[in-house]
Enzyme design. Sequence first.
Site, short mmCIF file in Angstrom:
data_model
loop_
_atom_site.label_atom_id
_atom_site.label_comp_id
_atom_site.label_asym_id
_atom_site.label_seq_id
_atom_site.Cartn_x
_atom_site.Cartn_y
_atom_site.Cartn_z
N SER A 131 4.23 19.55 6.58
CA SER A 131 3.12 20.27 5.96
C SER A 131 2.61 19.56 4.71
CB SER A 131 3.58 21.69 5.61
OG SER A 131 4.66 21.62 4.70
N CYS A 140 -0.02 19.40 15.20
CA CYS A 140 -0.84 18.99 14.05
C CYS A 140 -2.21 18.57 14.50
CB CYS A 140 -0.16 17.85 13.29
SG CYS A 140 -0.16 16.33 14.22
N LYS A 177 16.41 12.72 8.77
CA LYS A 177 16.66 14.14 8.56
C LYS A 177 15.68 14.94 9.42
CE LYS A 177 15.20 17.47 6.43
NZ LYS A 177 15.38 18.51 7.46
P1 NAD Z 1 7.54 21.47 6.89
O1 NAD Z 1 6.76 20.76 5.88
O2 NAD Z 1 7.96 22.87 6.63
O3 NAD Z 1 8.91 20.67 7.20
C1 NAD Z 1 8.90 19.28 7.38
C2 NAD Z 1 10.22 18.72 6.85
O4 NAD Z 1 10.30 18.98 5.45
C3 NAD Z 1 11.43 19.36 7.50
O5 NAD Z 1 12.38 18.36 7.78
C4 NAD Z 1 11.94 20.33 6.43
O6 NAD Z 1 13.34 20.45 6.42
C5 NAD Z 1 11.48 19.70 5.14
N1 NAD Z 1 11.16 20.70 4.12
C6 NAD Z 1 10.67 21.95 4.33
N2 NAD Z 1 10.47 22.58 3.16
C7 NAD Z 1 10.83 21.71 2.19
C8 NAD Z 1 10.84 21.78 0.76
N3 NAD Z 1 10.44 22.87 0.10
N4 NAD Z 1 11.24 20.70 0.07
C9 NAD Z 1 11.63 19.59 0.70
N5 NAD Z 1 11.66 19.48 2.07
C10 NAD Z 1 11.26 20.53 2.80
O7 NAD Z 1 6.71 21.35 8.27
P2 NAD Z 1 7.01 22.06 9.65
O8 NAD Z 1 6.70 23.51 9.53
O9 NAD Z 1 8.34 21.67 10.17
O10 NAD Z 1 5.91 21.34 10.59
C11 NAD Z 1 4.59 21.79 10.71
C12 NAD Z 1 3.66 21.05 9.77
O11 NAD Z 1 3.72 19.64 10.03
C13 NAD Z 1 2.21 21.42 9.98
O12 NAD Z 1 1.56 21.48 8.73
C14 NAD Z 1 1.65 20.27 10.80
O13 NAD Z 1 0.26 20.08 10.69
C15 NAD Z 1 2.41 19.14 10.21
N6 NAD Z 1 2.44 17.99 11.10
C16 NAD Z 1 1.67 16.91 10.80
C17 NAD Z 1 1.64 15.83 11.64
C18 NAD Z 1 0.79 14.62 11.34
O14 NAD Z 1 0.99 13.58 11.95
N7 NAD Z 1 -0.16 14.71 10.42
C19 NAD Z 1 2.41 15.83 12.82
C20 NAD Z 1 3.21 16.95 13.09
C21 NAD Z 1 3.22 18.02 12.21
#
Ligand code: NAD
Length: 514
Positions: A244, A299, A191
């Site tokens: 996140s 990230c 997804k």
């Molecule tokens: P996000 O958490 O908003 O989304 C990630 C995934 O979760 C998406 O597929 C989204 O559809 C889903 N999602 C979003 N809200 C949700 C909810 N309430 N319930 C269930 N699923 C949900 O993250 P983003 O904004 O797409 O990406 C940025 C974040 O990712 C930043 O915090 C960044 O630091 C982190 N990140 C971490 C790494 C790592 O390896 N540690 C790598 C890349 C990004």
Amino acid sequence: MPNELAAPERAASAAEAAVPTVKLLIGGRFVESKTTVWRDVVNPATQQVLARVPYATADEIALAVESAKTAFKTWRATAIGARARIFLKYQQLIREHMKELAAILTAEQGKTLPDAEGDVFRGLEVVEHAASIGNLQLGELANNVAGGVDTYTLLQPIGVCAGITPFNFPAMIPLWMFPMAIACGNTFVLKPSEQDPMVTMRLAELALEAGIPPGVLNVIHGGEDAVNAICDHPDIKAVSFVGSTGVGTHVHHRASLAGKRVQCMMGAKNHGVVLPDAHREQTLNAIAGAAFGAAGQRCMALTTVVLVGAARNWIPDLVAKARTLRVGAGDRPGIDVGPLVSRAAKARVLGLIEQGLAEGATLELDGRSPEVAGDAAGNFVGPTIFSGVKPGMAIYDQEIFGPVLLLAEADTLDDAIAFINANPNGNGTAVFTQSGAAARRFQEEIDVGQVGINVPIPVPVPLFSFSGSRASKLGDLGPYGKQVILFYTQTKTVTQRWFDDDTTTGVNTTISLK
Ligand code: NAD
């Protein structure tokens, strides 16, 4: 950082119906979703609507899992060489389509074209590694653990695995997941982020072209409901999440309660430490690139720099370096800083800058109204630098995920290490110094997953696994590399004895092997 699912979810108008739709991949076919809930995929540099992405229905998600479950019956027994050859072909196809993939990525995500190629390339490295699965998925054998007894391990695939990915690396992070899972003999339901799913879908098309059989890779789209359906589905055995901290923690807890293996790589607040003996020009370049590249939406972005001792006087040089960066659409040559992914993301970053001012940080460089090369309709924020930043300020306590660099100060390296270890996040960090002793002390004392020594963004290559500490990671095994082989396989330990004569050892009522 908060997710952006507050963005519009609604049925399509007639005008929107003319825009191409993003398909689901189920059972080897790209199919149109029957959902009534869609979201626009928007070019963040121009606001042009590129496509509409569906929020898959519960039935469609169930069908994707069912198709993966069916495909697992044959895929799990496919010869390891046959699996490896698919990934050899896949890496070749990705190379041949590099420019096309980067152009799709830049259009929907915003990062510059060279950086988009980097995004694809860092995923391609994992595909190359998946092609060496024959050497990676090896068990162990101990000969004669007791008289005539050998013990060996089998690393067997576990079944249907799922991946949930963020918007900021729409090529690399899906490629962190499904190639290794599938190379191990599992089938997969992915997804992608609903904000930029198009490059992921092109990568899925190329995966099928490389020979991934129907049902082995499936892709569904959606937000919270789709993610919860993945966490709850009894036929999914393992979930990989990158995103996140709030969402990842939810996914970890919910999927763990449903009995799955879960690995969640989450949010960050990455600190660099500058010691006064650091190579000045290299360090300034490294910090500017790592703080403002991809508009700070990595990230591993280096978002906070702790200036130690006499390095405090580097602030004017850092500001001067940041001023040299050009802001504009990522597909224009010579651009360093592209747009933020959405209007909501831009509004959030601007709000945090306001808060930083209100809470007493010193604005050394103001990027709120940047000079933009070309079309200024995008979600642009220029490089911004605050000094005098302290814990308790919103700009420090939250992950900004924008081109905002925070400067803090410390008297000694030990003070800088204590400052970083007191932050809840432990994703990435870097120390800049010419002293081996100081670098080694940093390496030993810092509680962060990825550590750079004069390397600002130390994302490991796939000979190693990505890691994370404290609030940046849940689950013990990291994505890609050697650790993920254990995550995507079940270790079975076989102890065997064969008899070649009629001698018997008699009844053994002890736990010992004789
Ligand atoms: P996000 O958490 O908003 O989304 C990630 C995934 O979760 C998406 O597929 C989204 O559809 C889903 N999602 C979003 N809200 C949700 C909810 N309430 N319930 C269930 N699923 C949900 O993250 P983003 O904004 O797409 O990406 C940025 C974040 O990712 C930043 O915090 C960044 O630091 C982190 N990140 C971490 C790494 C790592 O390896 N540690 C790598 C890349 C990004």
